[in-house]
Design an enzyme around this catalytic site. Sequence first.
Site: not given
Length: 162
Positions: A23-24, A81, A84-85, A91, A93, A95, A129
């Site tokens: 993903y990153e 560090e 991840y979900v 969506g 909840g 995270g 965030y």
Amino acid sequence: MIREATPGDVPVILAMIGELAAYEREPEAARATEPQLKEALFGTHPAAFALIAEAAGAPVGFALWFRNFSTWTGTHGVYLEDLYVRPEARGGGHGKALLAALAEICVARGYERFEWSVLDWNEPSIGFYRSIGAQPMDEWTVFRLTGEALHDLAASPRVNGA
């Protein structure tokens, strides 16, 4: 449901680390092995800790963290560090629940800071965030020393020939 990770979770945590790295946009950067992760999380002197988010009894996310220390407050803190979900569970909840569990650890232990980094382009995470009250540290830049530069510095002369 949020729970502490167990040694049996190491394979799924490692799989999710790989998913996060993809993903990153750096899948090749995730080189940790199961033995390394097991030692880091569950060895004699754990270097890190992990929480697991579950839905219907299956792991759908994780948070991997370690303690840091502030010389200004004189207290430990939590450095997150990885959070991840899995996409299919986003969506739901999970995270926020992982972050709330870490905030609870901070409060219960008297830690005054809970910090993490986020990629500048990750607008969905940045928005999330901000929605929970987290503030970016705009005046700070993260530095990293790795590879050849790390080895060069380690081999450089020190004061008094040390």
